[in-house]
Design a protein around this motif. Sequence first.
Motif, short mmCIF file in Angstrom:
data_model
loop_
_atom_site.label_atom_id
_atom_site.label_comp_id
_atom_site.label_asym_id
_atom_site.label_seq_id
_atom_site.Cartn_x
_atom_site.Cartn_y
_atom_site.Cartn_z
N PRO A 12 -10.05 89.73 -58.46
CA PRO A 12 -11.31 89.07 -58.10
C PRO A 12 -12.41 90.06 -57.72
O PRO A 12 -13.58 89.84 -58.02
CB PRO A 12 -10.94 88.18 -56.91
CG PRO A 12 -9.48 87.95 -57.06
CD PRO A 12 -8.93 89.20 -57.67
N TYR A 15 -13.78 91.45 -60.88
CA TYR A 15 -14.61 90.43 -61.52
C TYR A 15 -16.01 90.41 -60.90
O TYR A 15 -17.01 90.33 -61.62
CB TYR A 15 -13.96 89.05 -61.40
CG TYR A 15 -14.85 87.95 -61.93
CD1 TYR A 15 -14.96 87.73 -63.29
CD2 TYR A 15 -15.59 87.16 -61.07
CE1 TYR A 15 -15.78 86.74 -63.79
CE2 TYR A 15 -16.42 86.17 -61.55
CZ TYR A 15 -16.51 85.97 -62.90
OH TYR A 15 -17.33 84.99 -63.40
N ILE A 39 -14.96 84.90 -52.80
CA ILE A 39 -13.80 85.47 -52.13
C ILE A 39 -13.11 84.42 -51.26
O ILE A 39 -11.87 84.35 -51.22
CB ILE A 39 -14.20 86.72 -51.30
CG1 ILE A 39 -14.70 87.82 -52.22
CG2 ILE A 39 -13.03 87.20 -50.43
CD1 ILE A 39 -13.68 88.31 -53.24
N THR A 41 -12.96 81.26 -51.81
CA THR A 41 -12.22 80.41 -52.74
C THR A 41 -10.95 81.10 -53.21
O THR A 41 -9.89 80.47 -53.31
CB THR A 41 -13.11 80.04 -53.93
OG1 THR A 41 -14.27 79.37 -53.45
CG2 THR A 41 -12.37 79.14 -54.91
N GLN A 42 -11.03 82.40 -53.48
CA GLN A 42 -9.85 83.14 -53.91
C GLN A 42 -8.79 83.18 -52.81
O GLN A 42 -7.60 83.01 -53.08
CB GLN A 42 -10.23 84.57 -54.32
CG GLN A 42 -11.07 84.65 -55.56
CD GLN A 42 -10.37 84.11 -56.79
OE1 GLN A 42 -9.20 84.39 -57.02
NE2 GLN A 42 -11.07 83.32 -57.56
N LEU A 46 -5.13 81.57 -52.93
CA LEU A 46 -3.97 82.41 -52.66
C LEU A 46 -3.06 81.79 -51.58
O LEU A 46 -1.85 81.75 -51.72
CB LEU A 46 -4.42 83.80 -52.23
CG LEU A 46 -3.33 84.80 -51.88
CD1 LEU A 46 -2.52 85.16 -53.11
CD2 LEU A 46 -3.93 86.03 -51.26
#
Length: 72
Positions: A12, A15, A39, A41-42, A46
């Motif tokens: 991420p 990206y 981040i 959302t990532q 996770l």
Amino acid sequence: DLDYAVYGLLSPMLYLLLWKHSAGACTPRTLTLEPECFIATQVDLLLHGLCLRGPAHGPGPARAPSPLSPPL
């Protein structure tokens, strides 16, 4: 596998760099990508991505619009 987990955590960030310095330069200003939201959302994906949320047959949780979707 720890080696591949590291790639999954770093992807991420890579990206975001690519978005800022290449793809983001070619998109309209209305299509912004907020790094903090991306981040968050990532991290949520996770930590909770494989968790069951609510009944499988009802409507899902309300979601905020995508930061990449055009305004209504």
